[in-house]
Motif scaffolding. Sequence first.
Motif, PDB file in Angstrom:
ATOM      1  N   LYS A   3       0.834  -1.207   0.000  1.00 19.69           N
ATOM      2  CA  LYS A   3       0.000   0.000   0.000  1.00 19.69           C
ATOM      3  C   LYS A   3       0.866   1.253   0.000  1.00 19.69           C
ATOM      4  O   LYS A   3       0.570   2.222  -0.693  1.00 19.69           O
ATOM      5  CB  LYS A   3      -0.938   0.017   1.209  1.00 19.69           C
ATOM      6  N   ARG A   4       1.939   1.229   0.789  1.00 15.39           N
ATOM      7  CA  ARG A   4       2.845   2.374   0.852  1.00 15.39           C
ATOM      8  C   ARG A   4       3.519   2.592  -0.502  1.00 15.39           C
ATOM      9  O   ARG A   4       3.645   3.727  -0.965  1.00 15.39           O
ATOM     10  CB  ARG A   4       3.879   2.160   1.942  1.00 15.39           C
ATOM     11  N   ALA A   5       3.936   1.498  -1.150  1.00 15.21           N
ATOM     12  CA  ALA A   5       4.565   1.598  -2.470  1.00 15.21           C
ATOM     13  C   ALA A   5       3.583   2.143  -3.497  1.00 15.21           C
ATOM     14  O   ALA A   5       3.934   2.986  -4.330  1.00 15.21           O
ATOM     15  CB  ALA A   5       5.095   0.235  -2.906  1.00 15.21           C
ATOM     16  N   ALA A   6       2.334   1.692  -3.436  1.00 16.87           N
ATOM     17  CA  ALA A   6       1.306   2.164  -4.365  1.00 16.87           C
ATOM     18  C   ALA A   6       1.018   3.647  -4.148  1.00 16.87           C
ATOM     19  O   ALA A   6       0.862   4.406  -5.110  1.00 16.87           O
ATOM     20  CB  ALA A   6       0.034   1.342  -4.209  1.00 16.87           C
ATOM     21  N   ALA A   7       0.947   4.074  -2.885  1.00 15.55           N
ATOM     22  CA  ALA A   7       0.694   5.491  -2.588  1.00 15.55           C
ATOM     23  C   ALA A   7       1.846   6.353  -3.094  1.00 15.55           C
ATOM     24  O   ALA A   7       1.624   7.438  -3.650  1.00 15.55           O
ATOM     25  CB  ALA A   7       0.499   5.683  -1.088  1.00 15.55           C
ATOM     26  N   GLY A   8       3.079   5.878  -2.918  1.00 20.10           N
ATOM     27  CA  GLY A   8       4.243   6.621  -3.417  1.00 20.10           C
ATOM     28  C   GLY A   8       4.237   6.721  -4.930  1.00 20.10           C
ATOM     29  O   GLY A   8       4.545   7.779  -5.501  1.00 20.10           O
ATOM     30  N   ALA A   9       3.881   5.648  -5.606  1.00 22.47           N
ATOM     31  CA  ALA A   9       3.815   5.659  -7.066  1.00 22.47           C
ATOM     32  C   ALA A   9       2.728   6.615  -7.554  1.00 22.47           C
ATOM     33  O   ALA A   9       2.927   7.353  -8.528  1.00 22.47           O
ATOM     34  CB  ALA A   9       3.553   4.247  -7.586  1.00 22.47           C
ATOM     35  N   ALA A  10       1.587   6.632  -6.872  1.00 24.15           N
ATOM     36  CA  ALA A  10       0.498   7.538  -7.248  1.00 24.15           C
ATOM     37  C   ALA A  10       0.922   8.987  -7.057  1.00 24.15           C
ATOM     38  O   ALA A  10       0.624   9.848  -7.887  1.00 24.15           O
ATOM     39  CB  ALA A  10      -0.752   7.230  -6.425  1.00 24.15           C
ATOM     40  N   ARG A  11       1.638   9.273  -5.964  1.00 28.26           N
ATOM     41  CA  ARG A  11       2.111  10.648  -5.718  1.00 28.26           C
ATOM     42  C   ARG A  11       3.105  11.071  -6.797  1.00 28.26           C
ATOM     43  O   ARG A  11       3.042  12.187  -7.296  1.00 28.26           O
ATOM     44  CB  ARG A  11       2.741  10.752  -4.332  1.00 28.26           C
ATOM     45  N   ARG A  12       4.025  10.187  -7.143  1.00 30.38           N
ATOM     46  CA  ARG A  12       4.993  10.517  -8.199  1.00 30.38           C
ATOM     47  C   ARG A  12       4.287  10.776  -9.532  1.00 30.38           C
ATOM     48  O   ARG A  12       4.649  11.685 -10.271  1.00 30.38           O
ATOM     49  CB  ARG A  12       6.033   9.413  -8.337  1.00 30.38           C
ATOM     50  N   ALA A  13       3.243  10.006  -9.822  1.00 33.59           N
ATOM     51  CA  ALA A  13       2.482  10.190 -11.059  1.00 33.59           C
ATOM     52  C   ALA A  13       1.764  11.537 -11.066  1.00 33.59           C
ATOM     53  O   ALA A  13       1.747  12.237 -12.090  1.00 33.59           O
ATOM     54  CB  ALA A  13       1.477   9.057 -11.232  1.00 33.59           C
ATOM     55  N   ARG A  14       1.166  11.913  -9.914  1.00 33.00           N
ATOM     56  CA  ARG A  14       0.498  13.230  -9.821  1.00 33.00           C
ATOM     57  C   ARG A  14       1.496  14.357 -10.030  1.00 33.00           C
ATOM     58  O   ARG A  14       1.219  15.339 -10.707  1.00 33.00           O
ATOM     59  CB  ARG A  14      -0.191  13.391  -8.467  1.00 33.00           C
ATOM     60  N   LYS A  15       2.683  14.222  -9.433  1.00 33.37           N
ATOM     61  CA  LYS A  15       3.714  15.253  -9.548  1.00 33.37           C
ATOM     62  C   LYS A  15       4.170  15.384 -10.999  1.00 33.37           C
ATOM     63  O   LYS A  15       4.321  16.488 -11.520  1.00 33.37           O
ATOM     64  CB  LYS A  15       4.899  14.909  -8.648  1.00 33.37           C
TER      65      LYS A  15
END
Length: 99
Positions: A3-15
């Motif tokens: 879940k933490r990895a998925a949240a980090g990937a989603a944040r990087r995608a938004r950025k």
Amino acid sequence: PEKRAAAGAARRARKLKASPAWACQKAIQATYKRAGLRDLAVDHIYPLAGKTVSGLHVESNLRPLCPKANSKKLNKLPGFLAHELWDATGPDVYHEAVQ
């Protein structure tokens, strides 16, 4: 961990999505470096994924913020929130207000 990895990937995608081609990457990196040297977080004044408006990942939308205040702010618009206070210890640094 997943879940933490998925949240980090989603944040990087938004950025990445919020980074226009004209953004000065050197200035953005310098903002992160200056904040890191002072143990501060970097806050997007207008959040990248706000409920009503979304900001850009550009230097003018970034500011150093104490980590506690940054995590408290979440994806809220600035509106010069009650928990933010100008601190004379450094330019453009906001800290959680003492209540």
